[in-house]
Design an enzyme around this catalytic site. Structure first.
Site, PDB file in Angstrom:
ATOM      1  N   VAL A  66       0.814  -1.226   0.000  1.00 53.18           N
ATOM      2  CA  VAL A  66       0.000   0.000   0.000  1.00 53.18           C
ATOM      3  C   VAL A  66       0.847   1.275   0.000  1.00 53.18           C
ATOM      4  O   VAL A  66       0.330   2.348  -0.312  1.00 53.18           O
ATOM      5  CB  VAL A  66      -0.994   0.036   1.186  1.00 53.18           C
ATOM      6  CG1 VAL A  66      -1.937  -1.147   1.158  1.00 53.18           C
ATOM      7  CG2 VAL A  66      -0.260   0.118   2.529  1.00 53.18           C
ATOM      8  N   ASN A  92      -6.572  -0.692   6.384  1.00 53.98           N
ATOM      9  CA  ASN A  92      -6.235  -1.353   7.649  1.00 53.98           C
ATOM     10  C   ASN A  92      -4.780  -1.814   7.725  1.00 53.98           C
ATOM     11  O   ASN A  92      -4.270  -2.070   8.812  1.00 53.98           O
ATOM     12  CB  ASN A  92      -7.187  -2.556   7.815  1.00 53.98           C
ATOM     13  CG  ASN A  92      -6.727  -3.538   8.866  1.00 53.98           C
ATOM     14  OD1 ASN A  92      -6.978  -3.331  10.056  1.00 53.98           O
ATOM     15  ND2 ASN A  92      -6.039  -4.601   8.466  1.00 53.98           N
ATOM     16  N   SER A 144      -5.815   4.233  16.012  1.00 55.86           N
ATOM     17  CA  SER A 144      -5.364   3.481  17.195  1.00 55.86           C
ATOM     18  C   SER A 144      -5.477   4.363  18.427  1.00 55.86           C
ATOM     19  O   SER A 144      -5.428   5.593  18.327  1.00 55.86           O
ATOM     20  CB  SER A 144      -3.896   3.095  16.994  1.00 55.86           C
ATOM     21  OG  SER A 144      -3.332   2.653  18.214  1.00 55.86           O
ATOM     22  N   TYR A 157       4.404   5.719  15.069  1.00 60.18           N
ATOM     23  CA  TYR A 157       3.074   5.103  14.943  1.00 60.18           C
ATOM     24  C   TYR A 157       1.982   6.040  15.478  1.00 60.18           C
ATOM     25  O   TYR A 157       0.924   6.193  14.859  1.00 60.18           O
ATOM     26  CB  TYR A 157       3.105   3.784  15.721  1.00 60.18           C
ATOM     27  CG  TYR A 157       1.869   2.947  15.670  1.00 60.18           C
ATOM     28  CD1 TYR A 157       1.571   2.167  14.557  1.00 60.18           C
ATOM     29  CD2 TYR A 157       1.001   2.887  16.765  1.00 60.18           C
ATOM     30  CE1 TYR A 157       0.449   1.357  14.528  1.00 60.18           C
ATOM     31  CE2 TYR A 157      -0.118   2.080  16.753  1.00 60.18           C
ATOM     32  CZ  TYR A 157      -0.400   1.319  15.631  1.00 60.18           C
ATOM     33  OH  TYR A 157      -1.521   0.517  15.610  1.00 60.18           O
ATOM     34  N   LYS A 161      -1.044   7.511  13.287  1.00 63.84           N
ATOM     35  CA  LYS A 161      -2.445   7.238  13.635  1.00 63.84           C
ATOM     36  C   LYS A 161      -3.203   8.534  13.947  1.00 63.84           C
ATOM     37  O   LYS A 161      -4.400   8.645  13.656  1.00 63.84           O
ATOM     38  CB  LYS A 161      -2.510   6.256  14.811  1.00 63.84           C
ATOM     39  CG  LYS A 161      -2.031   4.841  14.470  1.00 63.84           C
ATOM     40  CD  LYS A 161      -2.757   4.264  13.262  1.00 63.84           C
ATOM     41  CE  LYS A 161      -2.669   2.754  13.179  1.00 63.84           C
ATOM     42  NZ  LYS A 161      -3.291   2.212  11.956  1.00 63.84           N
TER      43      LYS A 161
HETATM   44  N1  LIG Z   1      -3.998  -5.160  17.155  1.00 62.58           N
HETATM   45  C1  LIG Z   1      -4.238  -4.049  17.839  1.00 62.58           C
HETATM   46  O1  LIG Z   1      -4.439  -4.081  19.075  1.00 62.58           O
HETATM   47  C2  LIG Z   1      -4.320  -2.730  17.143  1.00 62.58           C
HETATM   48  C3  LIG Z   1      -4.501  -1.589  17.941  1.00 62.58           C
HETATM   49  C4  LIG Z   1      -4.648  -0.353  17.316  1.00 62.58           C
HETATM   50  C5  LIG Z   1      -4.596  -0.271  15.934  1.00 62.58           C
HETATM   51  N2  LIG Z   1      -4.367  -1.405  15.192  1.00 62.58           N
HETATM   52  C6  LIG Z   1      -4.303  -1.244  13.745  1.00 62.58           C
HETATM   53  O2  LIG Z   1      -5.134  -2.212  13.142  1.00 62.58           O
HETATM   54  C7  LIG Z   1      -4.584  -2.552  11.866  1.00 62.58           C
HETATM   55  C8  LIG Z   1      -4.416  -4.052  11.785  1.00 62.58           C
HETATM   56  O3  LIG Z   1      -3.526  -4.455  12.816  1.00 62.58           O
HETATM   57  P1  LIG Z   1      -3.279  -5.968  13.232  1.00 62.58           P
HETATM   58  O4  LIG Z   1      -3.136  -5.980  14.704  1.00 62.58           O
HETATM   59  O5  LIG Z   1      -4.262  -6.845  12.572  1.00 62.58           O
HETATM   60  O6  LIG Z   1      -1.805  -6.166  12.608  1.00 62.58           O
HETATM   61  P2  LIG Z   1      -1.108  -7.428  11.945  1.00 62.58           P
HETATM   62  O7  LIG Z   1       0.345  -7.143  11.996  1.00 62.58           O
HETATM   63  O8  LIG Z   1      -1.603  -8.702  12.552  1.00 62.58           O
HETATM   64  O9  LIG Z   1      -1.622  -7.376  10.420  1.00 62.58           O
HETATM   65  C9  LIG Z   1      -1.256  -6.322   9.573  1.00 62.58           C
HETATM   66  C10 LIG Z   1      -1.359  -6.784   8.138  1.00 62.58           C
HETATM   67  O10 LIG Z   1      -0.968  -5.685   7.294  1.00 62.58           O
HETATM   68  C11 LIG Z   1      -0.133  -6.203   6.271  1.00 62.58           C
HETATM   69  N3  LIG Z   1       0.758  -5.154   5.751  1.00 62.58           N
HETATM   70  C12 LIG Z   1       1.802  -4.579   6.382  1.00 62.58           C
HETATM   71  N4  LIG Z   1       2.405  -3.688   5.586  1.00 62.58           N
HETATM   72  C13 LIG Z   1       1.728  -3.696   4.413  1.00 62.58           C
HETATM   73  C14 LIG Z   1       1.871  -2.990   3.192  1.00 62.58           C
HETATM   74  N5  LIG Z   1       2.856  -2.100   3.011  1.00 62.58           N
HETATM   75  N6  LIG Z   1       0.982  -3.229   2.192  1.00 62.58           N
HETATM   76  C15 LIG Z   1       0.004  -4.152   2.357  1.00 62.58           C
HETATM   77  N7  LIG Z   1      -0.177  -4.862   3.497  1.00 62.58           N
HETATM   78  C16 LIG Z   1       0.676  -4.632   4.509  1.00 62.58           C
HETATM   79  C17 LIG Z   1       0.635  -7.333   6.919  1.00 62.58           C
HETATM   80  O11 LIG Z   1       1.188  -8.230   5.957  1.00 62.58           O
HETATM   81  C18 LIG Z   1      -0.435  -7.963   7.794  1.00 62.58           C
HETATM   82  O12 LIG Z   1      -1.152  -8.960   7.110  1.00 62.58           O
HETATM   83  C19 LIG Z   1      -3.276  -1.781  11.730  1.00 62.58           C
HETATM   84  O13 LIG Z   1      -3.492  -0.589  11.016  1.00 62.58           O
HETATM   85  C20 LIG Z   1      -2.924  -1.477  13.173  1.00 62.58           C
HETATM   86  O14 LIG Z   1      -2.083  -0.362  13.265  1.00 62.58           O
HETATM   87  C21 LIG Z   1      -4.225  -2.623  15.765  1.00 62.58           C
END
Ligand SMILES: NC(=O)c1ccc[n+]([C@@H]2O[C@H](COP(=O)([O-])OP(=O)(O)OC[C@H]3O[C@@H](n4cnc5c(N)ncnc54)[C@H](O)[C@@H]3O)[C@@H](O)[C@H]2O)c1
Length: 252
Positions: A66, A92, A144, A157, A161
């Protein structure tokens, strides 16, 4: 006959190879959407798409970094050709590169801002033309708690966000005249991204104490809020951020 909340929608979910994005893609498909499963991780994409198809859903595997505009534009064209005009965007995809601010490298800074901010903006620009023509669309960014209240060791980060909150609010104002709604979700869930804070003795108890519901959510517990924001039920909701985080960031 399917009577899903997202029947007839064509949805893009970035970062759908695992974690929260995977939960969203799978739930969207069950609600009747045709889903483009977008990620950089090809084996994971294939697994998610196979799973959706085996349940009778419609899914398309799309490999795309992305943070690269040419890849985003090519992916959007492929999705439109194979699934039809994009009506829902869930941005996402995400990465973390933690370091205390006095040690953070420019590479750590750039990587995180490029994926979250440029990645979301490239996708926003890629979908907005057809959505304006259709005078309809639902766009959901993933922010986030770090963007709302800050986070130790993650200034890159947190900045990215927080920037997505500005993107949500400005885009929602610019696009309201076209009946396109734009919102953000601030999730928290047990995914690979949060493994260290969930398991490392230095962080895990302290972090859990800060969550009023006192537990971590599974990824599919987050997905319902995205279904709502992608559906007709959210037709009068725009420019908002909804925290799905067990109460961690409620106003104190
Ligand atoms: N898990 C949490 O508690 C949490 C909290 C706040 C925000 N978030 C946000 O939620 C979203 C999902 O997080 P998650 O916990 O599922 O993370 P995760 O690391 O489990 O999954 C993230 C996915 O994004 C993909 N990705 C990374 N860089 C990429 C790129 N350049 N192009 C395309 N795909 C790419 C990865 O391959 C992975 O499949 C993120 O934006 C994260 O910042 C998560």
């Amino acid at each position: 006959m399917s009577t899903g909340k997202l029947d007839g929608r064509t949805a893009v979910v970035t970062g759908a190879g695992q974690g929260i994005g995977r939960g969203i893609a799978e739930r969207f498909a069950r609600e009747g959407a045709a889903v483009a499963v977008v990620d950089v991780n090809e084996p994971n994409i294939a697994e998610v798409v196979d799973g959706i198809r085996s349940e009778g859903g419609t899914a398309l595997a799309v490999t795309c970094d992305v943070s690269k505009r040419d890849q985003v534009d090519a992916a959007a064209a492929q999705i439109t050709e194979q699934l039809g005009p994009i009506s829902v965007l869930v941005s996402n995809a995400g990465v973390t590169r933690p370091a205390m601010l006095w040690k953070m490298t420019e590479e750590q800074w750039d990587t995180v801002l490029d994926v979250h901010l440029k990645g979301s903006f490239y996708w926003l620009q890629a979908v907005v033309g057809p959505m304006r023509e259709a005078r309809a669309g639902n766009i959901i960014f993933t922010t986030s708690g770090a963007g709302l209240i800050g986070s130790v060791g993650q200034i890159n980060y947190s900045v990215a966000k927080a920037g997505l909150l500005g993107m949500t609010r400005s885009a929602s104002r610019e696009l309201a005249a076209y009946n396109i709604i734009v919102n953000a979700v601030a999730p928290a869930a047990a995914t690979p991204m949060t493994e260290t804070i969930r398991t490392d003795e230095r962080f895990k108890d302290k972090y859990l104490e800060g969550i009023p519901l006192n537990r971590w959510a599974e990824s599919d517990e987050i997905a319902g809020t995205y279904v709502f924001l992608a559906s007709e039920d959210a037709s009068y909701v725009t420019g908002q951020v909804i925290s799905v985080d067990g109460g961690r960031t409620m106003v104190r």
